[in-house]
Design an enzyme around this catalytic site. Structure first.
Site, mmCIF file in Angstrom:
data_model
loop_
_atom_site.group_PDB
_atom_site.id
_atom_site.type_symbol
_atom_site.label_atom_id
_atom_site.label_comp_id
_atom_site.label_asym_id
_atom_site.label_seq_id
_atom_site.Cartn_x
_atom_site.Cartn_y
_atom_site.Cartn_z
ATOM 1 N N SER A 1 -0.934 3.389 -0.503
ATOM 2 C CA SER A 1 0.390 1.467 -0.920
ATOM 3 C C SER A 1 1.517 1.505 0.504
ATOM 4 O O SER A 1 1.803 0.434 0.100
ATOM 5 C CB SER A 1 1.489 2.751 -2.159
ATOM 6 O OG SER A 1 1.773 3.250 -1.915
ATOM 7 N N HIS B 1 -3.111 1.235 -7.481
ATOM 8 C CA HIS B 1 -3.171 -0.245 -6.169
ATOM 9 C C HIS B 1 -4.828 -0.954 -6.081
ATOM 10 O O HIS B 1 -4.645 -1.704 -5.419
ATOM 11 C CB HIS B 1 -2.495 -0.017 -5.019
ATOM 12 C CG HIS B 1 -1.149 0.629 -4.350
ATOM 13 N ND1 HIS B 1 -0.278 -0.781 -4.741
ATOM 14 C CD2 HIS B 1 -0.400 1.186 -5.085
ATOM 15 C CE1 HIS B 1 1.040 -0.840 -4.818
ATOM 16 N NE2 HIS B 1 1.034 0.905 -4.482
ATOM 17 N N LYS C 1 1.483 -2.171 -12.429
ATOM 18 C CA LYS C 1 1.161 -2.979 -10.825
ATOM 19 C C LYS C 1 0.411 -4.549 -11.657
ATOM 20 O O LYS C 1 0.752 -5.490 -12.226
ATOM 21 C CB LYS C 1 0.686 -2.379 -10.085
ATOM 22 C CG LYS C 1 1.451 -0.816 -9.758
ATOM 23 C CD LYS C 1 0.792 -0.032 -8.393
ATOM 24 C CE LYS C 1 2.263 0.526 -7.930
ATOM 25 N NZ LYS C 1 2.982 1.547 -8.735
#
Length: 394
Positions: A182, A210, A241
């Site tokens: 990340s 991610h 996310k």
């Protein structure tokens, strides 16, 4: 009592002097390409809202309908009276999306890591962990009581070396890596790590926080990206996310999922994900399964922005994903850069130690499918202006 707390103020003062004190800004609008930040309209280069789902009309509608049907909260842990139909439907849909046999959801991706790692290994065992793994992996590993052996970042040769050195010293072993890292935006060499795990008969876990909604066909993640379906034992993810909501997921073999229902402590001792959150996640899956348009737009935006930043002379590190770090080095410079960006209408926070190593402070730009080309061009112009004023670029 005041004397007993003096050390805290001294530590806070030290953080401020070093440029490491985190001044938290306040959002006064829905997430999107533009935000109201501390009362000021700002171009958003901060959020993990990769696909624009956090304020997507279909997700909003699904959440509202779930409230009408199920109410707000589950009012219980999953193992007593908190498992609702919408939870099971989300888990079925996540398993199908990930092309695995089973999935289980948690309150967050952080909770998912705290659940799965201690459930699989203990004091007689060992964890082989990438040295740049996320804090939730580190905390989950510590809670397990297993011996933690770090290997060099994204380095299969280092992993194999530490496995050989530890041979015969443990009962069970687990290899753990982030999928997309990340802070730097690089991707783990999961295909090579899998080959090592298979060769040494070691459980393999990847945290794809991610990667979901970003990598793979239609955003199916790093396992899909490397065509490793059915080979990676544990795939951890988050719905906070790219999915734009809240919640965590563990996907993989049914026996592992069943074991987590019995021994995953956040599952057993903390209330379930709320029904509107679960319903919004299902709506996100609906959108992703219907079209790759948003994932494609995300990557188009990322390639354009990253190329233009490099043309301006900025150092974007080793990123190969939409995460775009602007490497600045010193924390004080990064904080000044962030403040100047904000004064000029761009919201992009500075990241320093302990989030990143000392001497590697940066501005981390998070590109989204919600950004238009005009948004990106405006951001590039402001980065150029601030970069020249602070002597970062010529």
């Amino acid at each position: 009592m005041a004397n007993r707390l003096n050390w805290i103020q001294e530590e806070l003062d030290t953080l401020q002097q070093a440029g490491l004190y985190n001044r938290i800004r306040t959002i006064g609008s829905p997430q999107g390409a533009w935000l109201v930040v501390d009362g000021k309209k700002s171009l958003n280069f901060c959020s993990n809202n990769y696909l624009g789902f956090a304020n997507h009309p279909r997700l909003l509608k699904a959440a509202q309908e779930a409230i009408n049907r199920y109410g707000i909260g589950p009012a219980a842990v999953r193992s007593i009276a908190g498992t609702m139909e919408v939870h099971l439907e989300l888990e079925r849909r996540m398993a199908a999306f990930k092309k695995v046999d089973a999935a289980i959801t948690f309150q967050s991706g952080f909770c998912a890591n705290l659940a799965v790692i201690p459930a699989l290994v203990g004091k007689e065992d060992v964890i082989f962990s990438d040295e740049l793994n996320h804090a939730s992996i580190i905390d989950g590993a510590r809670l397990s009581g297993a011996k933690i052996i770090r290997f060099a970042h994204a380095d299969p040769a280092s992993l194999e070396q530490v496995i050989k050195e530890a041979a015969g010293t443990y009962r069970r072993a687990l290899i753990v890596t982030d999928g997309v890292f990340s802070m730097d935006g690089d991707v783990a060499p999961l295909d090579k790590i899998y080959a090592i795990a298979e060769n040494y008969d070691i459980l393999l876990m990847v945290d794809d926080a991610h990667g979901e909604g970003v990598l793979g066909t239609g955003g199916r993640g790093i396992v899909d990206h490397f065509h490793l379906h059915g080979k990676v034992d544990i795939e951890v993810g988050t719905m906070s996310k790219a999915f734009g909501v809240m919640g965590g997921v563990v996907a993989g073999k049914p026996v592992i999922v069943d074991w987590l229902r019995q021994r995953g402590r956040p599952f057993l001792f903390s209330s379930a994900v709320t029904p509107p959150d679960a319903a919004a996640c299902i709506a996100a899956l609906d959108v992703l399964e219907e079209s790759t348009e948003l994932v494609d737009r995300l990557w188009d935006n990322a390639r354009y922005f990253k190329a233009e930043m490099k043309n301006l002379g900025f150092d974007t590190g080793v990123s190969t994903t939409p995460i775009t770090p602007i490497m600045l080095g010193e924390a004080l410079l990064a904080q000044q850069f962030s403040r100047s960006l904000f004064e000029n209408g761009v919201f992009a926070m500075a990241l320093g130690f302990p989030t990143v190593p000392k001497g590697k402070a940066r501005i981390r730009v998070m590109i989204s499918a919600a950004h238009s080309r005009d948004d990106l061009d405006k951001g590039l112009e402001i980065f150029r202006k601030v970069g020249r004023e602070l002597g970062v670029i010529q």
